[in-house]
Design a protein around this motif. Structure first.
Motif, mmCIF file in Angstrom:
data_model
loop_
_atom_site.group_PDB
_atom_site.id
_atom_site.type_symbol
_atom_site.label_atom_id
_atom_site.label_comp_id
_atom_site.label_asym_id
_atom_site.label_seq_id
_atom_site.Cartn_x
_atom_site.Cartn_y
_atom_site.Cartn_z
ATOM 1 N N UNK A 7 0.809 -1.214 0.000
ATOM 2 C CA UNK A 7 0.000 0.000 0.000
ATOM 3 C C UNK A 7 0.847 1.271 0.000
ATOM 4 N N UNK A 8 2.166 1.137 0.021
ATOM 5 C CA UNK A 8 3.057 2.295 -0.116
ATOM 6 C C UNK A 8 3.003 2.774 -1.558
ATOM 7 N N UNK A 9 3.327 4.049 -1.786
ATOM 8 C CA UNK A 9 3.197 4.597 -3.139
ATOM 9 C C UNK A 9 4.330 5.548 -3.502
ATOM 10 N N UNK A 10 4.426 5.778 -4.838
ATOM 11 C CA UNK A 10 5.224 6.870 -5.393
ATOM 12 C C UNK A 10 4.243 7.798 -6.109
ATOM 13 N N UNK A 33 4.063 -2.179 -5.102
ATOM 14 C CA UNK A 33 3.714 -0.894 -4.506
ATOM 15 C C UNK A 33 2.752 -0.208 -5.459
ATOM 16 N N UNK A 34 2.384 1.037 -5.187
ATOM 17 C CA UNK A 34 1.402 1.746 -6.005
ATOM 18 C C UNK A 34 1.971 3.052 -6.546
ATOM 19 N N UNK A 35 1.327 3.558 -7.609
ATOM 20 C CA UNK A 35 1.692 4.847 -8.174
ATOM 21 C C UNK A 35 0.448 5.718 -8.190
ATOM 22 N N UNK A 36 0.627 6.989 -7.802
ATOM 23 C CA UNK A 36 -0.475 7.943 -7.728
ATOM 24 C C UNK A 36 -0.121 9.230 -8.458
ATOM 25 N N UNK A 37 -1.157 10.049 -8.628
ATOM 26 C CA UNK A 37 -0.981 11.433 -9.062
ATOM 27 C C UNK A 37 -1.071 12.313 -7.798
ATOM 28 N N UNK A 38 -0.699 13.591 -7.878
ATOM 29 C CA UNK A 38 -0.734 14.431 -6.674
ATOM 30 C C UNK A 38 -2.120 14.456 -6.007
ATOM 31 N N UNK A 39 -2.119 14.516 -4.684
ATOM 32 C CA UNK A 39 -3.367 14.507 -3.901
ATOM 33 C C UNK A 39 -4.313 15.617 -4.335
ATOM 34 N N UNK A 40 -5.583 15.294 -4.392
ATOM 35 C CA UNK A 40 -6.704 16.182 -4.759
ATOM 36 C C UNK A 40 -6.561 16.825 -6.136
ATOM 37 N N UNK A 97 -5.427 9.244 -5.112
ATOM 38 C CA UNK A 97 -5.624 8.637 -3.796
ATOM 39 C C UNK A 97 -6.876 7.792 -3.742
ATOM 40 N N UNK A 98 -7.850 8.110 -4.600
ATOM 41 C CA UNK A 98 -9.054 7.293 -4.684
ATOM 42 C C UNK A 98 -8.718 5.935 -5.281
ATOM 43 N N UNK A 99 -7.927 5.971 -6.349
ATOM 44 C CA UNK A 99 -7.447 4.760 -7.007
ATOM 45 C C UNK A 99 -5.939 4.894 -7.182
ATOM 46 N N UNK A 100 -5.274 3.751 -7.378
ATOM 47 C CA UNK A 100 -3.836 3.732 -7.603
ATOM 48 C C UNK A 100 -3.502 2.743 -8.706
ATOM 49 N N UNK A 101 -2.357 2.974 -9.353
ATOM 50 C CA UNK A 101 -1.836 2.075 -10.385
ATOM 51 C C UNK A 101 -0.899 1.085 -9.692
ATOM 52 N N UNK A 102 -1.171 -0.218 -9.852
ATOM 53 C CA UNK A 102 -0.343 -1.260 -9.246
ATOM 54 C C UNK A 102 1.003 -1.345 -9.965
#
Length: 135
Positions: A48-51, A75-82, A94-99
């Motif tokens: 559940x950790x992310x970049x 781990x997961x990849x996200x875009x900037x929060x909000x 943060x709602x969804x993440x790329x595995x």
């Protein structure tokens, strides 16, 4: 006057940055604008950790980032929060993440500010892996 026919271009080398996936947003898990190569170090806690990708507004269309998944686990990849920015047509702030699957190489390309990022992975032997729909 410079004769451009005599100039040669030898090479460009992009030195990778090293990121550490974590369950909080810090400078150690965020890709800065302009970065083209990332090596991912050991996850801090678990899968559940992310970049985090750079903001679309700070990145040129067509910019490509190569991510070497070497974290010892997924781990997961996200875009900037909000930000409501997307990866593969899904809001990933943060709602969804790329595995991100350990040992894969993931290429991420900015399409534009509306569509967002397109990501695709390759196995360690160079085979294209099944497309990931963030969840």
């Amino acid at each position: 006057m410079i004769n451009l026919n005599k100039q040669t271009f030898q090479s460009v080398e992009y030195h990778p940055i090293v990121l550490t996936p974590a369950a909080t947003t810090t400078s150690t898990n965020t890709i800065a604008p302009g970065v083209r190569s990332v090596v991912v170090g050991t996850v801090t806690t678990d899968a559940n950790d992310w970049i985090i990708l750079p903001s679309l507004a700070d990145t040129a269309n067509g910019h490509e980032i190569t991510i070497l998944c070497s974290a010892g686990g997924n781990f997961e990849m996200r875009t900037p929060a909000t930000s409501a920015e997307e990866i593969n047509s899904e809001d990933c702030d943060g709602t969804k993440e790329y595995l991100m699957t350990d040992t894969q190489v993931v290429k991420v390309v900015k399409i534009n500010n509306t569509i967002g990022w397109m990501a695709h992975g390759y196995s360690a032997i160079g085979a294209v892996v099944t497309a990931v729909v963030p969840d």
